[in-house]
Design a protein around this motif. Structure first.
Motif, PDB file in Angstrom:
ATOM      1  N   LEU A   1      62.612  57.709  43.421  1.00  0.00           N
ATOM      2  CA  LEU A   1      63.886  57.063  43.143  1.00  0.00           C
ATOM      3  C   LEU A   1      63.694  55.966  42.098  1.00  0.00           C
ATOM      4  CD1 LEU A   1      65.084  56.890  46.865  1.00  0.00           C
ATOM      5  CD2 LEU A   1      65.200  58.806  45.242  1.00  0.00           C
ATOM      6  N   ARG A   2      64.754  55.249  41.763  1.00  0.00           N
ATOM      7  CA  ARG A   2      64.613  54.226  40.710  1.00  0.00           C
ATOM      8  C   ARG A   2      63.518  53.226  41.074  1.00  0.00           C
ATOM      9  NH1 ARG A   2      70.546  51.980  40.276  1.00  0.00           N
ATOM     10  NH2 ARG A   2      70.990  54.089  41.013  1.00  0.00           N
ATOM     11  N   GLY A   3      62.682  52.910  40.084  1.00  0.00           N
ATOM     12  CA  GLY A   3      61.575  52.011  40.320  1.00  0.00           C
ATOM     13  C   GLY A   3      60.321  52.700  40.815  1.00  0.00           C
ATOM     14  N   GLN A   4      60.351  54.028  40.924  1.00  0.00           N
ATOM     15  CA  GLN A   4      59.206  54.791  41.420  1.00  0.00           C
ATOM     16  C   GLN A   4      58.813  55.864  40.411  1.00  0.00           C
ATOM     17  OE1 GLN A   4      61.007  56.237  45.077  1.00  0.00           O
ATOM     18  NE2 GLN A   4      59.920  54.708  46.291  1.00  0.00           N
ATOM     19  N   GLY A   5      57.505  56.131  40.327  1.00  0.00           N
ATOM     20  CA  GLY A   5      57.030  57.217  39.484  1.00  0.00           C
ATOM     21  C   GLY A   5      57.502  57.079  38.046  1.00  0.00           C
ATOM     22  N   ARG A   6      57.977  58.207  37.485  1.00  0.00           N
ATOM     23  CA  ARG A   6      58.453  58.214  36.094  1.00  0.00           C
ATOM     24  C   ARG A   6      59.978  58.218  36.005  1.00  0.00           C
ATOM     25  NH1 ARG A   6      57.313  62.391  33.141  1.00  0.00           N
ATOM     26  NH2 ARG A   6      56.541  63.824  34.718  1.00  0.00           N
ATOM     27  N   SER A   7      60.630  57.791  37.077  1.00  0.00           N
ATOM     28  CA  SER A   7      62.077  57.579  36.993  1.00  0.00           C
ATOM     29  C   SER A   7      62.341  56.473  35.975  1.00  0.00           C
ATOM     30  CB  SER A   7      62.638  57.196  38.364  1.00  0.00           C
ATOM     31  OG  SER A   7      62.487  58.267  39.270  1.00  0.00           O
ATOM     32  N   HIS A   8      63.455  56.580  35.261  1.00  0.00           N
ATOM     33  CA  HIS A   8      63.697  55.621  34.181  1.00  0.00           C
ATOM     34  C   HIS A   8      65.196  55.492  33.912  1.00  0.00           C
ATOM     35  CE1 HIS A   8      63.346  59.668  32.407  1.00  0.00           C
ATOM     36  NE2 HIS A   8      64.263  59.253  31.545  1.00  0.00           N
ATOM     37  N   ARG A   9      65.539  54.398  33.267  1.00  0.00           N
ATOM     38  CA  ARG A   9      66.933  54.176  32.873  1.00  0.00           C
ATOM     39  C   ARG A   9      67.295  55.074  31.694  1.00  0.00           C
ATOM     40  NH1 ARG A   9      65.425  48.800  34.325  1.00  0.00           N
ATOM     41  NH2 ARG A   9      66.995  47.735  35.628  1.00  0.00           N
ATOM     42  N   VAL A  10      68.456  55.712  31.761  1.00  0.00           N
ATOM     43  CA  VAL A  10      69.004  56.403  30.596  1.00  0.00           C
ATOM     44  C   VAL A  10      70.129  55.575  29.999  1.00  0.00           C
ATOM     45  CG1 VAL A  10      68.332  58.713  31.314  1.00  0.00           C
ATOM     46  CG2 VAL A  10      70.504  57.780  32.115  1.00  0.00           C
TER      47      VAL A  10
ATOM     48  N   ARG B   1      46.939  55.275  42.625  1.00  0.00           N
ATOM     49  CA  ARG B   1      47.973  55.786  41.720  1.00  0.00           C
ATOM     50  C   ARG B   1      49.342  55.820  42.388  1.00  0.00           C
ATOM     51  NH1 ARG B   1      45.815  61.382  39.420  1.00  0.00           N
ATOM     52  NH2 ARG B   1      48.006  61.456  38.737  1.00  0.00           N
ATOM     53  N   THR B   2      49.385  55.745  43.698  1.00  0.00           N
ATOM     54  CA  THR B   2      50.671  55.779  44.410  1.00  0.00           C
ATOM     55  C   THR B   2      51.331  54.413  44.495  1.00  0.00           C
ATOM     56  OG1 THR B   2      51.720  56.850  46.318  1.00  0.00           O
ATOM     57  CG2 THR B   2      49.930  55.310  46.798  1.00  0.00           C
ATOM     58  N   VAL B   3      50.625  53.349  44.109  1.00  0.00           N
ATOM     59  CA  VAL B   3      51.130  51.978  44.278  1.00  0.00           C
ATOM     60  C   VAL B   3      52.060  51.602  43.129  1.00  0.00           C
ATOM     61  CG1 VAL B   3      50.481  49.547  44.481  1.00  0.00           C
ATOM     62  CG2 VAL B   3      49.081  51.310  45.573  1.00  0.00           C
ATOM     63  N   GLU B   4      53.201  50.998  43.466  1.00  0.00           N
ATOM     64  CA  GLU B   4      54.170  50.517  42.479  1.00  0.00           C
ATOM     65  C   GLU B   4      54.442  49.032  42.709  1.00  0.00           C
ATOM     66  OE1 GLU B   4      55.291  52.270  40.061  1.00  0.00           O
ATOM     67  OE2 GLU B   4      55.522  54.380  40.661  1.00  0.00           O
ATOM     68  N   ASP B   5      54.844  48.346  41.652  1.00  0.00           N
ATOM     69  CA  ASP B   5      55.261  46.953  41.792  1.00  0.00           C
ATOM     70  C   ASP B   5      56.631  46.902  42.471  1.00  0.00           C
ATOM     71  OD1 ASP B   5      53.013  46.028  40.467  1.00  0.00           O
ATOM     72  OD2 ASP B   5      53.988  45.968  38.506  1.00  0.00           O
ATOM     73  N   PRO B   6      56.764  46.200  43.607  1.00  0.00           N
ATOM     74  CA  PRO B   6      58.074  46.091  44.262  1.00  0.00           C
ATOM     75  C   PRO B   6      59.025  45.232  43.440  1.00  0.00           C
ATOM     76  CG  PRO B   6      56.459  44.709  45.371  1.00  0.00           C
ATOM     77  CD  PRO B   6      55.697  45.492  44.347  1.00  0.00           C
ATOM     78  N   HIS B   7      60.292  45.626  43.383  1.00  0.00           N
ATOM     79  CA  HIS B   7      61.276  44.886  42.593  1.00  0.00           C
ATOM     80  C   HIS B   7      61.805  43.693  43.394  1.00  0.00           C
ATOM     81  CE1 HIS B   7      64.939  44.015  40.286  1.00  0.00           C
ATOM     82  NE2 HIS B   7      64.355  44.653  39.298  1.00  0.00           N
ATOM     83  N   PRO B   8      62.028  42.531  42.733  1.00  0.00           N
ATOM     84  CA  PRO B   8      62.537  41.355  43.450  1.00  0.00           C
ATOM     85  C   PRO B   8      63.826  41.613  44.223  1.00  0.00           C
ATOM     86  CG  PRO B   8      61.804  40.732  41.260  1.00  0.00           C
ATOM     87  CD  PRO B   8      61.728  42.225  41.324  1.00  0.00           C
ATOM     88  N   ARG B   9      64.720  42.440  43.674  1.00  0.00           N
ATOM     89  CA  ARG B   9      65.973  42.718  44.371  1.00  0.00           C
ATOM     90  C   ARG B   9      65.714  43.457  45.679  1.00  0.00           C
ATOM     91  NH1 ARG B   9      71.643  43.271  43.957  1.00  0.00           N
ATOM     92  NH2 ARG B   9      72.228  43.865  46.082  1.00  0.00           N
ATOM     93  N   MET B  10      64.755  44.373  45.662  1.00  0.00           N
ATOM     94  CA  MET B  10      64.391  45.065  46.890  1.00  0.00           C
ATOM     95  C   MET B  10      63.823  44.080  47.909  1.00  0.00           C
ATOM     96  SD  MET B  10      64.917  48.412  46.830  1.00  0.00           S
ATOM     97  CE  MET B  10      63.659  49.145  47.866  1.00  0.00           C
ATOM     98  N   ASN B  11      62.992  43.166  47.437  1.00  0.00           N
ATOM     99  CA  ASN B  11      62.413  42.169  48.340  1.00  0.00           C
ATOM    100  C   ASN B  11      63.503  41.295  48.959  1.00  0.00           C
ATOM    101  OD1 ASN B  11      59.867  43.117  47.802  1.00  0.00           O
ATOM    102  ND2 ASN B  11      59.433  41.609  46.209  1.00  0.00           N
ATOM    103  N   ARG B  12      64.495  40.933  48.158  1.00  0.00           N
ATOM    104  CA  ARG B  12      65.604  40.120  48.667  1.00  0.00           C
ATOM    105  C   ARG B  12      66.392  40.882  49.727  1.00  0.00           C
ATOM    106  NH1 ARG B  12      70.298  38.105  44.653  1.00  0.00           N
ATOM    107  NH2 ARG B  12      71.132  40.156  45.179  1.00  0.00           N
ATOM    108  N   ASP B  13      66.629  42.155  49.476  1.00  0.00           N
ATOM    109  CA  ASP B  13      67.363  42.981  50.442  1.00  0.00           C
ATOM    110  C   ASP B  13      66.589  43.108  51.757  1.00  0.00           C
ATOM    111  OD1 ASP B  13      69.317  43.327  48.556  1.00  0.00           O
ATOM    112  OD2 ASP B  13      68.858  45.436  48.147  1.00  0.00           O
TER     113      ASP B  13
END
Length: 261
Positions: A83-92, A225-237
């Motif tokens: 999902l957004r923020g994971q893997g190669r998902s990206h903004r269009v 390779r499975t580790v991603e940086d958590p987004h601040p908005r997710m942390n707030r939620d």
């Protein structure tokens, strides 16, 4: 440590798609099929990774059969959803909003399930969803928020809905919604690469993320390779969720909604 030759799973068919959400994200959706075992009457399975991770680990096992391989060997068509923020998902769309619990449950997971179902070779007409940790919580939220989701079953692995006895490390990390949302965390994969090799001696380092007793630490360099940086908005939620106790999105108490299903 490599697996015995008899335990090496068959190669899988693999292809990728990038369905777009209604608010401007292209999600990475990876399809796996064991052609020799595939049974089209079985529902396809959408796998949803958890907090601070992508779906890589679901298809990797250092000494045996991965979750993806095991499910494919049982005849299932498997879709890994980043999902957004994971893997190669990206903004269009440059203005597309960042990850949040509500957006993942309300937009991303429905888009992933719909895209998987549309492209599936299965004749079942609905999908099953398997969520790991936060991924399972998002699957429950999806069911609570969507009027008629095309989902037959949900399996959640270690997925919270109501926080009653919050682990100390988690409570400390998310004690303040404002603080959790203000700190941007970067370099998580590099830090994980340093911590994983120490887990054999200090298993508590991974207590919230993985069971060190079940990990082949010789493959730490690959597993990170499975580790991603958590987004601040997710942390707030998540901080708001921990404080409230129940997961509440769009005014819907997901815990209570799932009790009624």
């Amino acid at each position: 440590m490599s697996a015995p030759a008899s335990a090496v799973p068959r190669a899988l068919e693999r292809d990728e798609r990038f369905p777009t959400t209604s608010d401007g994200w292209a999600l990475q959706l990876t399809r796996f099929v064991d052609r020799a075992a595939f049974r089209p009457e079985l529902a396809p399975i959408v796998l949803v990774p958890g907090y601070g991770m992508n779906s890589f680990i679901l298809g990797f096992h250092p000494g045996g059969t991965s979750l993806v391989h095991a499910l494919c060997a049982s005849g299932r068509e498997v879709w890994c959803a980043d999902l957004r923020g994971q893997g190669r998902s990206h903004r269009v769309d440059s203005g597309a909003p960042p990850p949040s619990l509500r957006r993942l449950a309300e937009r991303d997971l429905p888009a992933a399930c719909d895209a998987a179902l549309e492209a599936s070779e299965s004749t079942a007409g609905r999908v099953d969803v398997l969520g790991c940790s936060l991924g399972g919580s998002l699957a429950f939220a999806y069911l609570a928020l969507a009027p008629t989701p095309p989902v037959r079953r949900v399996v959640a692995i270690g997925s919270p809905l109501r926080w009653i006895a919050t682990p100390g490390l988690l409570r400390a990390a998310f004690t303040s919604r404002r603080l959790a949302g203000a700190i941007r965390i970067a370099g998580t994969r590099r830090v994980a690469g340093l911590v994983f090799p120490l887990a054999g001696k200090l298993p508590g380092l991974l207590a919230l993320y993985a069971n060190a007793a079940n990990i082949d630490l010789e493959e730490a360099a690959t597993m990170v390779r499975t580790v991603e940086d958590p987004h601040p908005r997710m942390n707030r939620d998540i901080a708001a969720w921990v404080k409230h106790g129940d997961l509440v999105l769009r005014g819907v108490n997901v815990t209570e909604a799932m009790r009624r299903r």
